[in-house]
Design a protein around this motif. Sequence first.
Motif, short mmCIF file in Angstrom:
data_model
loop_
_atom_site.label_atom_id
_atom_site.label_comp_id
_atom_site.label_asym_id
_atom_site.label_seq_id
_atom_site.Cartn_x
_atom_site.Cartn_y
_atom_site.Cartn_z
N THR A 50 -9.19 -24.88 -12.51
CA THR A 50 -9.00 -25.26 -11.10
C THR A 50 -7.94 -26.36 -10.98
OG1 THR A 50 -11.26 -24.66 -10.49
CG2 THR A 50 -10.12 -26.25 -9.07
N LEU A 51 -8.07 -27.40 -11.79
CA LEU A 51 -7.17 -28.54 -11.67
C LEU A 51 -5.76 -28.24 -12.17
CD1 LEU A 51 -9.52 -31.51 -12.70
CD2 LEU A 51 -8.73 -30.88 -10.40
N ASP A 53 -4.41 -25.10 -11.82
CA ASP A 53 -3.93 -23.90 -11.11
C ASP A 53 -2.79 -24.26 -10.15
OD1 ASP A 53 -3.54 -21.60 -9.65
OD2 ASP A 53 -5.68 -21.15 -9.44
N LYS A 61 -6.69 -30.54 -5.10
CA LYS A 61 -6.92 -30.90 -6.52
C LYS A 61 -6.94 -32.41 -6.69
CE LYS A 61 -3.49 -28.42 -8.11
NZ LYS A 61 -2.57 -27.79 -9.09
N SER A 62 -6.07 -33.09 -5.96
CA SER A 62 -6.02 -34.54 -6.02
C SER A 62 -7.32 -35.16 -5.53
CB SER A 62 -4.84 -35.05 -5.18
OG SER A 62 -4.72 -36.44 -5.26
N GLN A 81 -4.30 -38.05 -10.62
CA GLN A 81 -3.81 -37.27 -9.48
C GLN A 81 -2.38 -36.78 -9.72
OE1 GLN A 81 -4.64 -40.20 -6.39
NE2 GLN A 81 -6.32 -38.94 -5.61
N VAL A 84 -2.66 -33.69 -12.04
CA VAL A 84 -3.12 -32.42 -11.45
C VAL A 84 -2.12 -31.89 -10.43
CG1 VAL A 84 -5.54 -32.97 -11.87
CG2 VAL A 84 -4.53 -33.52 -9.64
N ARG A 85 -1.23 -32.74 -9.93
CA ARG A 85 -0.18 -32.28 -9.03
C ARG A 85 1.00 -31.67 -9.79
NH1 ARG A 85 0.01 -34.02 -3.71
NH2 ARG A 85 -1.75 -35.29 -3.02
N ASP A 91 -3.42 -24.02 -18.81
CA ASP A 91 -4.36 -25.00 -18.29
C ASP A 91 -4.79 -26.01 -19.35
OD1 ASP A 91 -6.43 -23.64 -19.77
OD2 ASP A 91 -6.75 -22.30 -18.08
#
Length: 270
Positions: A50-51, A53, A61-62, A81, A84-85, A91
Amino acid sequence: MRGTSRASLQAVENRFAPVVRAAGGPARTIGEELFALVDALDASGALRRTLADPSLEADAKSGLVARLLDGADPRTVEIAQALVRSRWSADADLAHAAERLGFVALLSAAQSAGTLQQVEAELFAITRALAGQREVRRYLLDEMYPAQARGELVERMLGQQGDPITLAVARRAAVAPRGRRYVTTLNHVGDVIAELRSLEVATVVAASPLTPTQTARLADLLGRALGRAVQVNVVVDPDVVGGLRVQSGPDVIDSTVLSRLADARRQLAA
Protein backbone atom coordinates in the motif's frame (compact mmCIF):
# COMPACT_ATOMS: atom_id res chain seq x y z
CA MET A 1 18.27 -1.04 -5.75
CA ARG A 2 17.29 -0.36 -9.32
CA GLY A 3 17.11 2.94 -11.23
CA THR A 4 14.00 4.66 -9.90
CA SER A 5 14.58 3.36 -6.38
CA ARG A 6 18.18 4.55 -6.26
CA ALA A 7 17.21 7.99 -7.52
CA SER A 8 14.32 8.23 -5.05
CA LEU A 9 16.48 7.25 -2.10
CA GLN A 10 19.22 9.68 -3.10
CA ALA A 11 16.71 12.52 -3.37
CA VAL A 12 15.23 11.79 0.07
CA GLU A 13 18.67 11.30 1.62
CA ASN A 14 19.99 14.53 0.14
CA ARG A 15 16.97 16.36 1.53
CA PHE A 16 16.99 14.93 5.03
CA ALA A 17 20.62 14.03 5.80
CA PRO A 18 21.35 17.63 6.90
CA VAL A 19 18.20 17.58 9.06
CA VAL A 20 19.26 14.33 10.74
CA ARG A 21 22.81 15.53 11.30
CA ALA A 22 21.55 18.77 12.82
CA ALA A 23 19.45 16.75 15.27
CA GLY A 24 22.58 15.79 17.22
CA GLY A 25 22.06 13.13 19.89
CA PRO A 26 18.29 12.82 19.24
CA ALA A 27 19.16 11.52 15.77
CA ARG A 28 19.44 8.14 17.48
CA THR A 29 15.73 8.31 18.32
CA ILE A 30 14.95 9.11 14.69
CA GLY A 31 16.96 6.07 13.64
CA GLU A 32 15.19 3.75 16.08
CA GLU A 33 11.79 5.04 14.94
CA LEU A 34 12.69 4.46 11.29
CA PHE A 35 13.72 0.92 12.20
CA ALA A 36 10.30 0.45 13.79
CA LEU A 37 8.78 1.49 10.46
CA VAL A 38 11.01 -1.04 8.68
CA ASP A 39 9.83 -3.77 11.06
CA ALA A 40 6.19 -2.87 10.37
CA LEU A 41 6.78 -2.97 6.60
CA ASP A 42 8.58 -6.33 6.84
CA ALA A 43 5.81 -7.77 8.99
CA SER A 44 2.97 -6.77 6.67
CA GLY A 45 3.10 -7.29 2.93
CA ALA A 46 -0.24 -5.49 2.59
CA LEU A 47 1.07 -2.40 4.37
CA ARG A 48 4.28 -2.45 2.34
CA ARG A 49 2.43 -2.75 -0.96
CA THR A 50 0.00 0.00 0.00
CA LEU A 51 2.65 2.51 1.03
CA ALA A 52 4.80 1.77 -2.04
CA ASP A 53 1.94 1.71 -4.56
CA PRO A 54 2.54 4.59 -7.04
CA SER A 55 -1.10 4.48 -8.17
CA LEU A 56 -2.43 5.48 -4.74
CA GLU A 57 -2.91 9.10 -3.70
CA ALA A 58 0.26 10.44 -2.07
CA ASP A 59 -1.69 12.36 0.58
CA ALA A 60 -3.52 9.21 1.62
CA LYS A 61 -0.25 7.28 2.01
CA SER A 62 1.28 10.22 3.85
CA GLY A 63 -1.63 10.29 6.29
CA LEU A 64 -1.44 6.53 6.84
CA VAL A 65 2.26 6.57 7.71
CA ALA A 66 1.69 9.56 10.04
CA ARG A 67 -0.93 7.54 11.94
CA LEU A 68 1.41 4.55 12.00
CA LEU A 69 4.14 6.71 13.57
CA ASP A 70 1.82 8.51 15.97
CA GLY A 71 3.90 9.98 18.80
CA ALA A 72 7.19 9.76 16.90
CA ASP A 73 9.62 12.63 16.44
CA PRO A 74 8.15 15.04 13.84
CA ARG A 75 11.35 14.69 11.80
CA THR A 76 10.85 10.92 11.64
CA VAL A 77 7.30 11.42 10.38
CA GLU A 78 8.47 13.94 7.78
CA ILE A 79 11.13 11.55 6.49
CA ALA A 80 8.67 8.65 6.35
CA GLN A 81 6.13 10.77 4.48
CA ALA A 82 8.78 11.76 1.94
CA LEU A 83 9.63 8.08 1.48
CA VAL A 84 6.04 6.99 0.81
CA ARG A 85 5.55 9.89 -1.61
CA SER A 86 8.55 8.71 -3.64
CA ARG A 87 8.41 6.16 -6.46
CA TRP A 88 10.02 2.75 -5.98
CA SER A 89 10.87 0.08 -8.51
CA ALA A 90 9.68 -2.61 -6.07
CA ASP A 91 7.72 -2.36 -2.84
CA ALA A 92 10.59 -3.96 -0.88
CA ASP A 93 12.77 -1.00 -1.82
CA LEU A 94 10.70 1.26 0.44
CA ALA A 95 11.76 -0.77 3.49
CA HIS A 96 15.38 -0.88 2.29
CA ALA A 97 15.38 2.92 1.97
CA ALA A 98 13.88 3.43 5.43
CA GLU A 99 16.48 1.07 6.89
CA ARG A 100 19.37 2.91 5.27
CA LEU A 101 18.09 6.25 6.54
CA GLY A 102 17.72 4.66 9.98
CA PHE A 103 21.41 3.78 9.95
CA VAL A 104 22.27 7.26 8.67
CA ALA A 105 20.38 8.74 11.63
CA LEU A 106 21.99 6.39 14.15
CA LEU A 107 25.48 7.13 12.85
CA SER A 108 24.77 10.87 12.70
CA ALA A 109 24.24 10.72 16.47
CA ALA A 110 27.76 9.27 16.80
CA GLN A 111 29.11 11.90 14.44
CA SER A 112 27.53 14.61 16.57
CA ALA A 113 29.16 13.11 19.67
CA GLY A 114 32.53 12.91 17.94
CA THR A 115 32.67 9.10 18.16
CA LEU A 116 31.92 8.11 14.55
CA GLN A 117 35.48 7.00 13.83
CA GLN A 118 35.46 4.93 17.05
CA VAL A 119 32.19 3.28 15.99
CA GLU A 120 33.71 2.47 12.61
CA ALA A 121 36.76 0.85 14.20
CA GLU A 122 34.65 -1.13 16.67
CA LEU A 123 32.31 -2.47 13.97
CA PHE A 124 35.28 -3.52 11.85
CA ALA A 125 36.78 -5.25 14.89
CA ILE A 126 33.55 -7.26 15.23
CA THR A 127 33.78 -8.42 11.60
CA ARG A 128 37.37 -9.51 12.16
CA ALA A 129 36.48 -11.35 15.36
CA LEU A 130 33.74 -13.27 13.52
CA ALA A 131 36.06 -14.35 10.68
CA GLY A 132 36.72 -17.76 12.23
CA GLN A 133 33.40 -18.14 14.06
CA ARG A 134 31.23 -19.98 11.55
CA GLU A 135 28.71 -21.23 14.09
CA VAL A 136 28.23 -17.79 15.59
CA ARG A 137 27.75 -16.24 12.14
CA ARG A 138 25.18 -18.90 11.26
CA TYR A 139 23.32 -18.29 14.53
CA LEU A 140 23.19 -14.55 13.87
CA LEU A 141 21.68 -15.16 10.44
CA ASP A 142 19.21 -17.92 11.33
CA GLU A 143 15.77 -16.40 11.92
CA MET A 144 14.68 -19.72 13.45
CA TYR A 145 16.35 -18.40 16.61
CA PRO A 146 14.40 -15.68 18.46
CA ALA A 147 15.45 -12.13 17.62
CA GLN A 148 15.84 -11.34 21.32
CA ALA A 149 18.29 -14.23 21.73
CA ARG A 150 20.37 -13.05 18.77
CA GLY A 151 20.45 -9.56 20.23
CA GLU A 152 21.51 -10.85 23.62
CA LEU A 153 24.33 -12.83 22.01
CA VAL A 154 25.70 -9.63 20.48
CA GLU A 155 25.43 -7.87 23.84
CA ARG A 156 27.42 -10.67 25.48
CA MET A 157 30.02 -10.50 22.71
CA LEU A 158 30.55 -6.77 23.27
CA GLY A 159 30.12 -6.77 27.04
CA GLN A 160 30.31 -3.30 28.54
CA GLN A 161 32.87 -2.15 26.00
CA GLY A 162 32.38 0.09 23.00
CA ASP A 163 30.33 3.10 22.06
CA PRO A 164 26.54 2.90 22.63
CA ILE A 165 25.98 3.45 18.90
CA THR A 166 28.26 0.48 18.14
CA LEU A 167 26.05 -1.69 20.32
CA ALA A 168 22.87 -0.27 18.76
CA VAL A 169 24.10 -0.99 15.23
CA ALA A 170 25.49 -4.42 16.09
CA ARG A 171 22.29 -5.41 17.89
CA ARG A 172 20.06 -4.14 15.07
CA ALA A 173 22.01 -6.20 12.55
CA ALA A 174 21.39 -9.29 14.69
CA VAL A 175 17.71 -8.86 15.53
CA ALA A 176 16.70 -7.82 12.00
CA PRO A 177 19.02 -9.55 9.50
CA ARG A 178 16.45 -9.07 6.72
CA GLY A 179 17.89 -11.99 4.76
CA ARG A 180 21.49 -10.75 4.86
CA ARG A 181 24.53 -12.24 6.50
CA TYR A 182 25.50 -10.43 9.69
CA VAL A 183 28.88 -9.28 8.41
CA THR A 184 27.26 -8.07 5.18
CA THR A 185 25.06 -5.70 7.18
CA LEU A 186 28.04 -4.40 9.15
CA ASN A 187 29.92 -3.83 5.89
CA HIS A 188 26.91 -1.91 4.56
CA VAL A 189 26.97 0.26 7.67
CA GLY A 190 30.69 0.78 7.11
CA ASP A 191 29.87 2.19 3.67
CA VAL A 192 27.39 4.62 5.25
CA ILE A 193 30.06 5.74 7.73
CA ALA A 194 32.51 6.28 4.89
CA GLU A 195 29.99 8.53 3.14
CA LEU A 196 29.44 10.52 6.33
CA ARG A 197 33.20 10.92 6.66
CA SER A 198 33.61 11.59 2.91
CA LEU A 199 35.85 8.55 2.56
CA GLU A 200 35.98 5.46 0.39
CA VAL A 201 36.48 2.27 2.40
CA ALA A 202 38.54 -0.55 0.94
CA THR A 203 38.71 -3.92 2.66
CA VAL A 204 42.03 -5.57 1.86
CA VAL A 205 42.41 -9.31 2.35
CA ALA A 206 46.12 -10.10 2.58
CA ALA A 207 48.05 -13.33 3.08
CA SER A 208 50.01 -11.70 5.92
CA PRO A 209 49.68 -8.56 8.04
CA LEU A 210 50.62 -5.23 6.46
CA THR A 211 52.78 -2.75 8.31
CA PRO A 212 51.41 0.75 8.94
CA THR A 213 53.73 2.03 6.22
CA GLN A 214 52.47 -0.57 3.74
CA THR A 215 48.85 0.22 4.63
CA ALA A 216 49.45 3.94 4.13
CA ARG A 217 51.11 3.31 0.75
CA LEU A 218 48.23 1.13 -0.37
CA ALA A 219 45.67 3.72 0.78
CA ASP A 220 47.50 6.37 -1.22
CA LEU A 221 47.64 4.17 -4.34
CA LEU A 222 43.96 3.21 -4.11
CA GLY A 223 42.99 6.82 -3.45
CA ARG A 224 44.69 7.89 -6.66
CA ALA A 225 43.10 5.00 -8.56
CA LEU A 226 39.58 5.66 -7.21
CA GLY A 227 39.80 9.44 -7.16
CA ARG A 228 38.82 9.73 -3.51
CA ALA A 229 40.45 9.46 -0.08
CA VAL A 230 40.49 5.81 0.97
CA GLN A 231 40.49 4.16 4.38
CA VAL A 232 42.05 0.71 4.24
CA ASN A 233 40.79 -2.05 6.55
CA VAL A 234 43.06 -5.11 6.51
CA VAL A 235 41.88 -8.70 7.02
CA VAL A 236 44.52 -11.42 7.18
CA ASP A 237 43.76 -14.69 5.37
CA PRO A 238 46.75 -17.00 4.69
CA ASP A 239 44.75 -18.72 1.94
CA VAL A 240 44.21 -15.59 -0.17
CA VAL A 241 45.41 -16.09 -3.72
CA GLY A 242 47.76 -13.55 -5.21
CA GLY A 243 48.78 -11.87 -1.96
CA LEU A 244 46.13 -9.11 -2.02
CA ARG A 245 42.39 -8.90 -2.61
CA VAL A 246 40.73 -5.49 -2.41
CA GLN A 247 37.01 -4.77 -2.18
CA SER A 248 35.60 -1.26 -2.32
CA GLY A 249 31.80 -1.22 -2.25
CA PRO A 250 30.58 -3.72 -4.86
CA ASP A 251 33.89 -3.63 -6.73
CA VAL A 252 36.47 -6.35 -6.24
CA ILE A 253 39.95 -5.45 -7.37
CA ASP A 254 43.02 -7.61 -7.72
CA SER A 255 46.26 -7.41 -9.61
CA THR A 256 44.73 -9.03 -12.70
CA VAL A 257 41.99 -6.40 -12.90
CA LEU A 258 43.84 -3.24 -11.91
CA SER A 259 47.40 -3.09 -13.17
CA ARG A 260 48.32 -0.47 -10.61
CA LEU A 261 48.08 -3.08 -7.87
CA ALA A 262 50.95 -4.94 -9.47
CA ASP A 263 52.97 -1.78 -8.85
CA ALA A 264 51.52 -1.64 -5.35
CA ARG A 265 52.79 -5.09 -4.51
CA ARG A 266 56.29 -4.07 -5.59
CA GLN A 267 56.07 -0.84 -3.61
CA LEU A 268 54.82 -2.64 -0.50
CA ALA A 269 57.74 -5.03 -0.71
CA ALA A 270 60.19 -2.14 -0.76
